[in-house]
Design an enzyme around this catalytic site. Structure first.
Site, PDB file in Angstrom:
ATOM      1  N   HIS A 114      41.999  62.798 -13.265  1.00  0.00           N
ATOM      2  CA  HIS A 114      40.856  63.679 -13.543  1.00  0.00           C
ATOM      3  C   HIS A 114      39.668  62.783 -13.916  1.00  0.00           C
ATOM      4  O   HIS A 114      39.156  62.819 -15.025  1.00  0.00           O
ATOM      5  CB  HIS A 114      41.205  64.684 -14.644  1.00  0.00           C
ATOM      6  CG  HIS A 114      40.325  65.900 -14.680  1.00  0.00           C
ATOM      7  ND1 HIS A 114      40.828  67.189 -14.716  1.00  0.00           N
ATOM      8  CD2 HIS A 114      38.981  66.046 -14.696  1.00  0.00           C
ATOM      9  CE1 HIS A 114      39.826  68.064 -14.764  1.00  0.00           C
ATOM     10  NE2 HIS A 114      38.682  67.386 -14.765  1.00  0.00           N
ATOM     11  N   GLU A 140      39.535  67.770  -8.166  1.00  0.00           N
ATOM     12  CA  GLU A 140      38.185  67.812  -7.606  1.00  0.00           C
ATOM     13  C   GLU A 140      37.692  66.488  -7.025  1.00  0.00           C
ATOM     14  O   GLU A 140      36.691  65.921  -7.516  1.00  0.00           O
ATOM     15  CB  GLU A 140      37.186  68.323  -8.653  1.00  0.00           C
ATOM     16  CG  GLU A 140      37.461  69.743  -9.102  1.00  0.00           C
ATOM     17  CD  GLU A 140      36.298  70.388  -9.834  1.00  0.00           C
ATOM     18  OE1 GLU A 140      35.341  69.690 -10.196  1.00  0.00           O
ATOM     19  OE2 GLU A 140      36.334  71.613 -10.027  1.00  0.00           O
ATOM     20  N   GLU A 179      41.265  76.171 -12.738  1.00  0.00           N
ATOM     21  CA  GLU A 179      40.132  76.229 -13.672  1.00  0.00           C
ATOM     22  C   GLU A 179      39.293  77.450 -13.349  1.00  0.00           C
ATOM     23  O   GLU A 179      39.025  77.730 -12.174  1.00  0.00           O
ATOM     24  CB  GLU A 179      39.215  75.008 -13.541  1.00  0.00           C
ATOM     25  CG  GLU A 179      39.782  73.737 -14.055  1.00  0.00           C
ATOM     26  CD  GLU A 179      38.778  72.592 -13.966  1.00  0.00           C
ATOM     27  OE1 GLU A 179      37.548  72.857 -13.983  1.00  0.00           O
ATOM     28  OE2 GLU A 179      39.227  71.453 -13.860  1.00  0.00           O
ATOM     29  N   TRP A 189      39.613  77.436 -17.980  1.00  0.00           N
ATOM     30  CA  TRP A 189      38.887  76.230 -18.384  1.00  0.00           C
ATOM     31  C   TRP A 189      37.903  76.637 -19.454  1.00  0.00           C
ATOM     32  O   TRP A 189      36.997  77.419 -19.174  1.00  0.00           O
ATOM     33  CB  TRP A 189      38.106  75.586 -17.222  1.00  0.00           C
ATOM     34  CG  TRP A 189      37.471  74.306 -17.718  1.00  0.00           C
ATOM     35  CD1 TRP A 189      36.231  74.169 -18.268  1.00  0.00           C
ATOM     36  CD2 TRP A 189      38.098  73.028 -17.768  1.00  0.00           C
ATOM     37  NE1 TRP A 189      36.039  72.867 -18.664  1.00  0.00           N
ATOM     38  CE2 TRP A 189      37.170  72.144 -18.369  1.00  0.00           C
ATOM     39  CE3 TRP A 189      39.349  72.525 -17.385  1.00  0.00           C
ATOM     40  CZ2 TRP A 189      37.463  70.791 -18.579  1.00  0.00           C
ATOM     41  CZ3 TRP A 189      39.614  71.190 -17.588  1.00  0.00           C
ATOM     42  CH2 TRP A 189      38.667  70.337 -18.186  1.00  0.00           C
ATOM     43  N   GLU A 220      31.452  67.708 -21.513  1.00  0.00           N
ATOM     44  CA  GLU A 220      31.172  68.227 -20.169  1.00  0.00           C
ATOM     45  C   GLU A 220      30.401  67.169 -19.354  1.00  0.00           C
ATOM     46  O   GLU A 220      29.272  67.360 -18.931  1.00  0.00           O
ATOM     47  CB  GLU A 220      30.416  69.564 -20.272  1.00  0.00           C
ATOM     48  CG  GLU A 220      30.000  70.229 -18.980  1.00  0.00           C
ATOM     49  CD  GLU A 220      31.130  70.508 -17.976  1.00  0.00           C
ATOM     50  OE1 GLU A 220      32.300  70.553 -18.376  1.00  0.00           O
ATOM     51  OE2 GLU A 220      30.827  70.653 -16.797  1.00  0.00           O
ATOM     52  N   TRP A 221      31.020  66.004 -19.193  1.00  0.00           N
ATOM     53  CA  TRP A 221      30.521  64.944 -18.325  1.00  0.00           C
ATOM     54  C   TRP A 221      29.032  64.656 -18.574  1.00  0.00           C
ATOM     55  O   TRP A 221      28.653  64.477 -19.720  1.00  0.00           O
ATOM     56  CB  TRP A 221      30.831  65.293 -16.863  1.00  0.00           C
ATOM     57  CG  TRP A 221      32.285  65.671 -16.689  1.00  0.00           C
ATOM     58  CD1 TRP A 221      32.781  66.922 -16.391  1.00  0.00           C
ATOM     59  CD2 TRP A 221      33.456  64.829 -16.833  1.00  0.00           C
ATOM     60  NE1 TRP A 221      34.164  66.887 -16.333  1.00  0.00           N
ATOM     61  CE2 TRP A 221      34.601  65.633 -16.591  1.00  0.00           C
ATOM     62  CE3 TRP A 221      33.656  63.477 -17.127  1.00  0.00           C
ATOM     63  CZ2 TRP A 221      35.903  65.122 -16.649  1.00  0.00           C
ATOM     64  CZ3 TRP A 221      34.953  62.965 -17.179  1.00  0.00           C
ATOM     65  CH2 TRP A 221      36.045  63.784 -16.940  1.00  0.00           C
TER      66      TRP A 221
END
Ligand code: NOJ
Length: 472
Positions: A126, A171, A371, A418, A425-426
């Site tokens: 991930h 993803e 998700e 999710w 969150e990135w």
């Protein structure tokens, strides 16, 4: 809430209700017990990459608080927990020496989940590649398929007696489209199409080899992927031409150049087509003639391994209608005042039905939603509660549409919210809150939101609570 459903039960008997997370987003403990740095640890420390300069260093501190978090999962009645392994916790350099403390962490986590009746679903990758491997070229280096296979073998040898459900990649569209094409995610590079597709091919090869390895070591293993989605939603559900336009928008890849280039990788087919059908979409040869000749012909046999499920992540889609153009569809313009979640994404519940239908038609595998959820404006109120009724409304609408797919006899295996808890969150850092559990990043205090209590009732009733909230 309109009852879209006429059938009881609303979800299959063996349906699995869970929540999902990822290592870089929740664990923290970035250099604890011998862990090596990942590309996200490096990327978020470079100025301007992540909102507010937020980092992965502490995140939710799950690495040190997982006992308490499992207790919360158990209170919520979760049947399954999807988490990912931090590759650099297990192999600080990506290859070479194993960090036993890192491996032990996941082994203990799995034991504790099982002791609480929660089924572990492990994602191998991930997005948090060991930085040491990035320095060797990351996904552009073909050797990565071997590195990934060794990493997988180590994990299945250690966990395979207890973990049966394995997701190879999460993803690939996003970690390549954002990470390798437009450079807004780690490792933050912007490469031409040809190189991004080389990396994509290596991801596919790594998936195929890892899948074989999992089957070699894990009795009764269930293996699949979790792709990001670009879902076409028919503007008129009753018009077959609209449905076909939406199917094309979902399944047929598009090629984009210029500043839009990264959206090319968002298309759903680049990964499942080779993995499941043993071929790339034709459009690849059209735009990069001879591209595949650089790889051994045997690669495709390695990539295309039998899978047990097709997993997808869904947040929103694109509403389309038929059009007289090359692709056969066009997107409808945004409607004034369209509902949007806090991150700015539109609310498109019916995409969960259409995605299920289009993916099942195309790939014929049982489906998991790995998700789904929203970022909402959640805070702890003066009485100590988080009243996130938007989340409950959003999930009620989306799950009702997922249930519609069951009514059409599409095999649904499960649903993972999710996320379990608010997390990193990135590139958006900690501003977006997707969790069922609120996390105060100053004190690390957890507060289950009202949606967590609601989700417990949904799980307990196998979905009936969505349609008749009085039934618990
Ligand atoms: C997809 C990603 O897999 C996950 O890491 C991310 O936090 C959610 N979408 C929300 O953007």
């Amino acid at each position: 809430m309109p009852n879209l459903h006429t059938q009881d039960p609303f979800f299959p008997d063996a349906f699995v209700w869970g929540a999902a997370t990822a290592s870089a987003q929740i664990e923290g403990g970035w250099n604890q017990d011998g862990r090596g740095p990942s590309i996200w640890d490096v990327f978020c420390r470079q100025e301007g990459n992540v909102l507010n300069g937020d980092t992965t260093s502490q995140a939710c501190d799950f690495y040190n608080r997982w006992h308490d978090d499992i207790a919360l999962m158990s209170q919520m009645g979760l049947q399954a927990f999807r988490f990912s392994i931090s590759w650099s916790r297990v192999f600080p350099d990506g290859t070479g020496e194993i960090n036993q403390a890192g491996l032990d962490f996941y082994s203990q986590l799995v034991d504790a989940l099982l002791a609480n009746g929660i089924r572990p679903y492990v994602t191998l990758y991930h997005w948090d590649l060991p930085q040491a491997l990035q320095l060797k070229g990351g996904w552009l280096n073909r050797d990565i398929a071997d590195w990934f296979t060794r990493y997988t073998e180590t994990l299945v040898q250690c966990l395979g007696d207890r973990v049966k459900d394995w997701i190879t990649f999460n993803e690939p569209q996003i970690f390549l489209g954002f990470g390798y094409s437009d450079g807004t995610h780690a490792p933050g590079v912007s490469l031409p199409h040809e190189e991004v597709f080389q990396a994509a091919h290596h991801v596919n090869l790594a998936h195929g080899r890892a899948t074989k390895k999992i089957r070699e070591f894990v009795k009764d293993a269930k293996v699949g992927i979790a792709i990001a989605t670009k879902i076409g939603i028919p503007a008129d559900e009753h018009d077959p031409a609209h449905i076909e336009a939406a199917r094309k928008a979902t399944i047929h890849p598009e090629w984009k150049d210029g500043s839009d280039k990264h959206t090319t990788y968002l298309n759903n087919a680049w990964w499942p087509d080779p993995m499941i059908h043993g071929r790339y979409p034709e459009i690849l040869e059209k735009h990069l003639p001879g591209f595949l000749d650089q790889f051994p012909a045997s690669d495709m046999e390695e990539i295309c391994q039998p899978l047990d499920f097709f997993g997808y992540n869904y947040y929103f889609g694109i509403v389309v209608e038929p059009a007289d153009n090359e692709k056969g569809w066009q997107a409808l313009p945004e409607q004034a005042g369209e509902p949007r979640t806090m991150i700015g994404w539109p609310v498109h519940p019916s995409g969960l039905y259409w995605a299920s239908r289009f993916f099942y038609d195309a790939y014929q595998l049982p489906l998991y939603v790995f998700e789904n959820g929203l970022s909402s404006m959640d805070w702890v109120d003066t009485e100590g509660n988080v009243k996130d009724h938007h989340r409950i409304d959003f999930l009620t609408r989306y799950l009702a549409q997922y249930s519609r797919a069951h009514e059409d006899n599409i095999p649904l295996a499960g649903y993972f919210h999710w996320s379990l808890m608010d997390n990193f969150e990135w590139a958006q850092g900690y501003r977006e809150r997707f969790g069922l559990i609120h996390v105060d990043y100053q004190t690390l205090k957890r507060t289950p939101k009202e949606s967590a209590i609601w989700y417990q009732k949904v799980i307990q009733s196998n979905g009936k609570h969505l349609f008749s909230p009085s039934i618990t």
